[in-house]
Structure formats: C-alpha cells, structure tokens
Design a protein around this motif. Structure first.
Motif, PDB file in Angstrom:
ATOM      1  N   ALA A 254      25.969   9.904   2.052  1.00 54.36           N
ATOM      2  CA  ALA A 254      26.496   9.180   3.431  1.00 54.36           C
ATOM      3  C   ALA A 254      27.125   7.745   4.089  1.00 54.36           C
ATOM      4  CB  ALA A 254      26.706  10.016   4.603  1.00 54.36           C
ATOM      5  N   GLU A 255      25.821   7.074   3.667  1.00 51.69           N
ATOM      6  CA  GLU A 255      25.897   5.845   4.557  1.00 51.69           C
ATOM      7  C   GLU A 255      26.221   5.414   3.397  1.00 51.69           C
ATOM      8  OE1 GLU A 255      25.200   1.974   5.633  1.00 51.69           O
ATOM      9  OE2 GLU A 255      25.394   3.741   6.551  1.00 51.69           O
ATOM     10  N   ALA A 256      26.030   5.088   1.212  1.00 50.48           N
ATOM     11  CA  ALA A 256      26.677   4.406   0.476  1.00 50.48           C
ATOM     12  C   ALA A 256      28.384   5.188   0.940  1.00 50.48           C
ATOM     13  CB  ALA A 256      26.324   5.724  -1.086  1.00 50.48           C
ATOM     14  N   ARG A 257      28.689   6.159   0.592  1.00 48.72           N
ATOM     15  CA  ARG A 257      30.427   6.507   0.813  1.00 48.72           C
ATOM     16  C   ARG A 257      30.999   5.898   1.792  1.00 48.72           C
ATOM     17  NH1 ARG A 257      29.552  12.897  -1.412  1.00 48.72           N
ATOM     18  NH2 ARG A 257      28.717  12.490  -3.736  1.00 48.72           N
ATOM     19  N   LYS A 258      30.610   5.540   2.810  1.00 47.75           N
ATOM     20  CA  LYS A 258      30.736   5.006   3.687  1.00 47.75           C
ATOM     21  C   LYS A 258      30.917   3.440   3.444  1.00 47.75           C
ATOM     22  CE  LYS A 258      28.684   3.493   8.103  1.00 47.75           C
ATOM     23  NZ  LYS A 258      28.070   3.687   8.469  1.00 47.75           N
ATOM     24  N   LEU A 259      29.820   2.761   2.783  1.00 46.09           N
ATOM     25  CA  LEU A 259      30.051   1.681   1.870  1.00 46.09           C
ATOM     26  C   LEU A 259      31.434   0.898   1.115  1.00 46.09           C
ATOM     27  CD1 LEU A 259      26.369   0.618   2.204  1.00 46.09           C
ATOM     28  CD2 LEU A 259      27.840  -0.133   4.151  1.00 46.09           C
TER      29      LEU A 259
ATOM     30  N   SER B 193      13.458   1.876   6.216  1.00 49.64           N
ATOM     31  CA  SER B 193      15.018   0.793   5.935  1.00 49.64           C
ATOM     32  C   SER B 193      14.781  -0.212   4.345  1.00 49.64           C
ATOM     33  CB  SER B 193      14.392  -0.736   7.352  1.00 49.64           C
ATOM     34  OG  SER B 193      12.811  -1.285   7.664  1.00 49.64           O
TER      35      SER B 193
ATOM     36  N   LYS C 254      22.458  -0.271   0.104  1.00 49.71           N
ATOM     37  CA  LYS C 254      23.404  -0.658   0.445  1.00 49.71           C
ATOM     38  C   LYS C 254      23.677  -2.146  -0.659  1.00 49.71           C
ATOM     39  CE  LYS C 254      22.702  -1.198   5.027  1.00 49.71           C
ATOM     40  NZ  LYS C 254      22.198  -2.365   6.351  1.00 49.71           N
TER      41      LYS C 254
ATOM     42  N   GLY D 117      17.000   1.010   2.981  1.00 43.82           N
ATOM     43  CA  GLY D 117      18.357   1.634   3.501  1.00 43.82           C
ATOM     44  C   GLY D 117      19.004  -0.057   2.886  1.00 43.82           C
ATOM     45  N   GLU D 118      18.395  -0.979   2.289  1.00 44.06           N
ATOM     46  CA  GLU D 118      19.184  -2.458   2.317  1.00 44.06           C
ATOM     47  C   GLU D 118      18.844  -1.719   0.753  1.00 44.06           C
ATOM     48  OE1 GLU D 118      19.931  -4.801   4.130  1.00 44.06           O
ATOM     49  OE2 GLU D 118      19.162  -3.888   5.540  1.00 44.06           O
TER      50      GLU D 118
ATOM     51  N   ASP E  65      21.256  11.649   3.746  1.00 41.06           N
ATOM     52  CA  ASP E  65      21.498  10.314   4.699  1.00 41.06           C
ATOM     53  C   ASP E  65      22.525   8.836   3.920  1.00 41.06           C
ATOM     54  OD1 ASP E  65      21.018  12.565   6.420  1.00 41.06           O
ATOM     55  OD2 ASP E  65      19.049  10.846   6.693  1.00 41.06           O
ATOM     56  N   ALA E  66      21.340   8.771   2.431  1.00 37.74           N
ATOM     57  CA  ALA E  66      21.567   7.654   1.599  1.00 37.74           C
ATOM     58  C   ALA E  66      22.905   7.807   1.424  1.00 37.74           C
ATOM     59  CB  ALA E  66      20.464   7.453   0.721  1.00 37.74           C
TER      60      ALA E  66
END
Length: 146
Positions: A74-79, A12, A19, A15-16, A71-72
């Motif tokens: 994908a998260e970065a591109r979503k944000l 986690s 972000k 993950g932070e 996964d990271a």
C-alpha cells in the motif's frame, strides 16, 4: 532493470527500504517485489514450547508477515502508483528467504537494521548476510534519524 526485491519486517528500516525501492523501480521502469519472512521464534524451541503450539498460533506468525507485506505494498503504491508491485511471504530465516528471492532480481534492497535488539550495530544480521551472499547488487538503506 526488471525486478527489484525489497525485504520488509515492519521496522522503520524496512519502511525506508520500501520508499527507496519504490522510487528506484519507478526510475528504472522495473517491477517491485516486497518480501517478508516469518518463522517460529527460536525461543519457543529453546523453551520446549514448540510441540504445544496449536495451528492457529503458528498461522498467526504467517498472518503477521502477510500484514507487513500488505502495508508495504500500500505504501509503495501510494508513493509510486505506476510501478507494478507484488508481495510474497515465506516461512524461513529472513536472509535465506531474501537470498532465494534475489535469484530472480536485478537488485535487492534492505534496511540496515530490522527488529533485532542490537541497535548499536551498523548492519543487522540479515542485511549483513544479504550483502555477503546476494547474487545481484544490494542497496542497504539507512534508517532516517530525526
């Protein structure tokens, strides 16, 4: 600012860090490089099991790191969809891999703690090494407590 490197390990805290790094890259119109390291756990060597590892098992360690990076990303591109984002995995000790990547970075971002077992520490061993030896500025992101 051109390149922001962020270290991820599936925790986690990582993950932070993603972000924060994605938002920072958007703010500064920079590129985001997401990095994960993998290695055969030292316990395998200590237990004398390393010679018995087959290639499929060894490849599995790298595949895990690859999935963490995907996964990271994908998260970065979503944000922050407008931020150019890439990923790298490398075999080696996490701090060494991140410090190598930092040679091409304007900023490196890490979580304050990763998957290590010492939750009471303010900084994990990787973040501590990166802070002490990075050739560029470092941001250590604290994991949010709910």
């Amino acid at each position: 600012m051109e390149t922001i490197v962020v270290g991820v390990d599936g925790s986690s805290g990582g993950g932070e860090a993603v972000k924060f790094a994605a938002h920072e890259a958007a703010l500064r119109k920079g590129k985001l490089r997401i990095v994960s390291a993998w290695e055969i756990p030292p316990q395998v060597y200590a237990g004398g099991l390393a010679p018995a590892l087959d290639q499929e098992t060894i490849d599995g360690f790298g595949d895990g790191a690859k999935q963490v990076v995907q996964d990271a990303i994908a998260e970065a591109r979503k944000l922050e969809p407008g931020v150019e984002t890439d990923g790298r995995i490398a075999e080696g000790q996490a701090a060494d891999v991140l410090l190598h990547e930092a040679n091409e970075a304007d900023l490196i971002v890490v979580g304050n703690r990763g998957l290590g077992g010492f939750n009471s520490l303010l900084l994990g061993s990787v973040s501590h090494q990166v802070v002490q030896h990075a050739p560029c500025p470092v941001t250590v992101v604290r994991e949010k407590k709910d």
